[in-house]
Design an enzyme around this catalytic site. Structure first.
Site, PDB file in Angstrom:
ATOM      1  N   ASP A 186     -93.631  -7.199 -70.618  1.00 31.33           N
ATOM      2  CA  ASP A 186     -92.876  -5.683 -70.570  1.00 31.33           C
ATOM      3  C   ASP A 186     -93.461  -4.871 -70.906  1.00 31.33           C
ATOM      4  OD1 ASP A 186     -90.423  -3.943 -70.364  1.00 31.33           O
ATOM      5  OD2 ASP A 186     -90.565  -3.777 -72.686  1.00 31.33           O
ATOM      6  N   SER A 187     -93.268  -3.638 -70.798  1.00 23.31           N
ATOM      7  CA  SER A 187     -94.091  -2.503 -71.084  1.00 23.31           C
ATOM      8  C   SER A 187     -94.041  -2.513 -72.588  1.00 23.31           C
ATOM      9  CB  SER A 187     -93.737  -1.168 -70.564  1.00 23.31           C
ATOM     10  OG  SER A 187     -92.299  -1.241 -71.140  1.00 23.31           O
ATOM     11  N   TYR A 234     -93.476   2.933 -69.278  1.00 21.75           N
ATOM     12  CA  TYR A 234     -93.690   2.830 -67.611  1.00 21.75           C
ATOM     13  C   TYR A 234     -93.071   3.547 -66.903  1.00 21.75           C
ATOM     14  CZ  TYR A 234     -96.535  -1.448 -68.344  1.00 21.75           C
ATOM     15  OH  TYR A 234     -97.743  -2.568 -68.537  1.00 21.75           O
ATOM     16  N   GLY A 235     -91.903   3.781 -67.389  1.00 22.77           N
ATOM     17  CA  GLY A 235     -90.487   4.504 -66.858  1.00 22.77           C
ATOM     18  C   GLY A 235     -91.064   5.721 -66.027  1.00 22.77           C
ATOM     19  N   CYS A 263     -89.147  -6.312 -67.159  1.00 21.19           N
ATOM     20  CA  CYS A 263     -89.194  -4.932 -67.340  1.00 21.19           C
ATOM     21  C   CYS A 263     -88.622  -4.367 -66.078  1.00 21.19           C
ATOM     22  CB  CYS A 263     -90.612  -4.406 -67.412  1.00 21.19           C
ATOM     23  SG  CYS A 263     -90.864  -2.711 -67.248  1.00 21.19           S
ATOM     24  N   ASN A 264     -87.404  -3.518 -66.027  1.00 16.32           N
ATOM     25  CA  ASN A 264     -86.699  -3.234 -64.831  1.00 16.32           C
ATOM     26  C   ASN A 264     -87.838  -2.309 -64.032  1.00 16.32           C
ATOM     27  OD1 ASN A 264     -83.788  -3.708 -64.947  1.00 16.32           O
ATOM     28  ND2 ASN A 264     -84.544  -3.725 -66.914  1.00 16.32           N
ATOM     29  N   THR A 265     -88.599  -1.349 -64.814  1.00 22.73           N
ATOM     30  CA  THR A 265     -89.553  -0.557 -63.907  1.00 22.73           C
ATOM     31  C   THR A 265     -90.449  -1.174 -63.193  1.00 22.73           C
ATOM     32  OG1 THR A 265     -89.284   1.152 -65.714  1.00 22.73           O
ATOM     33  CG2 THR A 265     -91.056   1.498 -64.250  1.00 22.73           C
ATOM     34  N   GLU A 274     -85.355   2.692 -79.863  1.00 18.82           N
ATOM     35  CA  GLU A 274     -86.467   2.421 -80.632  1.00 18.82           C
ATOM     36  C   GLU A 274     -86.112   2.996 -81.997  1.00 18.82           C
ATOM     37  OE1 GLU A 274     -90.265   2.287 -78.733  1.00 18.82           O
ATOM     38  OE2 GLU A 274     -89.456   0.932 -77.206  1.00 18.82           O
ATOM     39  N   CYS A 287     -82.109  -1.162 -67.491  1.00 11.66           N
ATOM     40  CA  CYS A 287     -83.624  -1.052 -68.244  1.00 11.66           C
ATOM     41  C   CYS A 287     -83.311  -2.150 -69.456  1.00 11.66           C
ATOM     42  CB  CYS A 287     -83.409   0.245 -68.763  1.00 11.66           C
ATOM     43  SG  CYS A 287     -84.670   0.768 -70.144  1.00 11.66           S
ATOM     44  N   THR A 288     -84.571  -2.442 -69.912  1.00  4.43           N
ATOM     45  CA  THR A 288     -84.548  -3.585 -71.106  1.00  4.43           C
ATOM     46  C   THR A 288     -83.743  -3.085 -72.296  1.00  4.43           C
ATOM     47  OG1 THR A 288     -86.552  -2.290 -71.586  1.00  4.43           O
ATOM     48  CG2 THR A 288     -86.599  -4.805 -70.181  1.00  4.43           C
ATOM     49  N   HIS A 289     -83.911  -1.694 -72.536  1.00  3.38           N
ATOM     50  CA  HIS A 289     -83.278  -1.320 -74.012  1.00  3.38           C
ATOM     51  C   HIS A 289     -81.762  -1.412 -73.938  1.00  3.38           C
ATOM     52  CE1 HIS A 289     -87.685  -0.412 -74.088  1.00  3.38           C
ATOM     53  NE2 HIS A 289     -87.203   0.145 -75.570  1.00  3.38           N
TER      54      HIS A 289
HETATM   55  N1  DGL Z   1     -89.270  -1.640 -70.144  1.00  3.56           N
HETATM   56  C1  DGL Z   1     -88.850  -0.524 -69.501  1.00  3.56           C
HETATM   57  C2  DGL Z   1     -87.753  -0.832 -68.401  1.00  3.56           C
HETATM   58  O1  DGL Z   1     -87.074  -1.806 -68.692  1.00  3.56           O
HETATM   59  C3  DGL Z   1     -88.270   0.609 -70.449  1.00  3.56           C
HETATM   60  C4  DGL Z   1     -89.319   1.205 -71.240  1.00  3.56           C
HETATM   61  C5  DGL Z   1     -90.335   1.789 -70.343  1.00  3.56           C
HETATM   62  O2  DGL Z   1     -90.341   2.986 -69.759  1.00  3.56           O
HETATM   63  O3  DGL Z   1     -91.633   1.337 -70.395  1.00  3.56           O
HETATM   64  O4  DGL Z   1     -87.790  -0.168 -67.385  1.00  3.56           O
END
Ligand code: DGL
Length: 266
Positions: free
Chosen positions: A11-12, A43-44, A74-76, A153, A185-187
């Site tokens: 993931d990012s 990454y978003g 990571c979704n992005t 976070e 999104c992961t969060h």
């Molecule tokens: N992990 C990213 C996602 O799921 C969220 C955090 C980021 O922007 O890197 O899109």
């Protein structure tokens, strides 16, 4: 590569731990290497080209560690980098979008689905494409919620600030009368209660972390690559920067101790 080789999850940064947690709960005998690109998060807000390059560099590292599968937690990154990774590595590559898209297409009755995610995920249009490929009549309404990542976070999973941000971000989706909402999104699974409180009980929330763990099991089983040793799996954590912060916040994501975090130069 053999069934006891590790699964590579990346993931990012910290967010992919929501996916790791589900994989570990579902497949407790698997060995796993988790990589968080904490030096280059988020990454978003980056271009698809840059996120794809970062994803390749991380995959190179994980493949060098002998992983049997790559999970892009990571979704992005999943929304832009999967074709490149699949072309470059001769091992199964699982992203988080497809499992969530299938679950949403199955769940919706009104064929009106909302998706929330980072700017990168929403702009890629990837969720909408996938959901409509699976169930063509579905209307998909996507909305970016950039403040959700820093709120999670900072540990603000509920309370007035988070509730206000959720009300503001989700208002346009409520107007669309959706019956299903993908937490893209992961969060966001950590904000499930707040999001559910705003959307109300008629809207089903799709947790792509949970769905992804199911897909990991399904694919490994099909390839006869599940670790059947019966011994508890071992998890290694690696990051590109600030291992202490990762450990501190990561423990909040996982709900248990993160033993040791290695810093790796890619
Ligand atoms: N992990 C990213 C996602 O799921 C969220 C955090 C980021 O922007 O890197 O899109």
């Amino acid at each position: 590569m053999s069934p006891d080789s590790p699964i590579g999850v990346f993931d990012s940064g910290i967010g992919g731990l929501t996916v790791l947690k589900e994989i570990k709960a579902r497949l407790p005998h698997e060995n796993i290497i988790y990589f968080g690109d904490t030096a280059r998060v988020p990454y978003g807000i980056k271009s698809g080209e840059t996120v794809t390059r970062f994803s390749r560099e991380i995959s190179e590292y994980l493949v060098g560690q002998g992983v049997k599968m790559l999970v892009v937690a990571c979704n992005t990154a999943s929304s832009v980098a999967l074709p490149t990774l699949r072309d470059n590595y001769p091992l199964p590559v699982i992203g988080v979008l497809m499992p969530g898209a299938y679950a949403a297409a199955r769940a919706t009755k009104s064929e009106r689905v909302g998706v929330i995610g980072t700017e990168g995920t929403v702009n890629s249009g990837a969720y909408a494409r996938l959901i409509r490929n699976i169930r063509s009549g579905t209307m998909v309404f996507a909305h970016a919620c950039p403040l959700f990542v820093p709120l999670v976070e900072e540990g603000r999973l509920s309370g007035p600030i988070t509730r206000l941000a959720a009300e503001e971000y989700l208002a346009p989706l409520m107007l669309e009368d959706i019956d299903t909402l993908v937490l893209g999104c992961t969060h966001y699974p950590l904000l499930k209660e707040t999001i559910a409180g705003v959307m109300g009980p008629e809207v089903e929330l799709i947790d792509s972390a949970f769905e992804t763990a199911r897909e990991v099991e399904r694919v490994l089983d099909k390839l006869d690559m599940l670790n059947k040793s019966g011994a508890p799996g071992n998890t290694r954590y690696a990051v590109s920067d600030a291992p202490e912060r990762f450990k501190r916040i990561g423990e909040r994501f996982l709900g248990y101790e993160v033993p040791e975090v290695e810093k790796v130069e890619l």
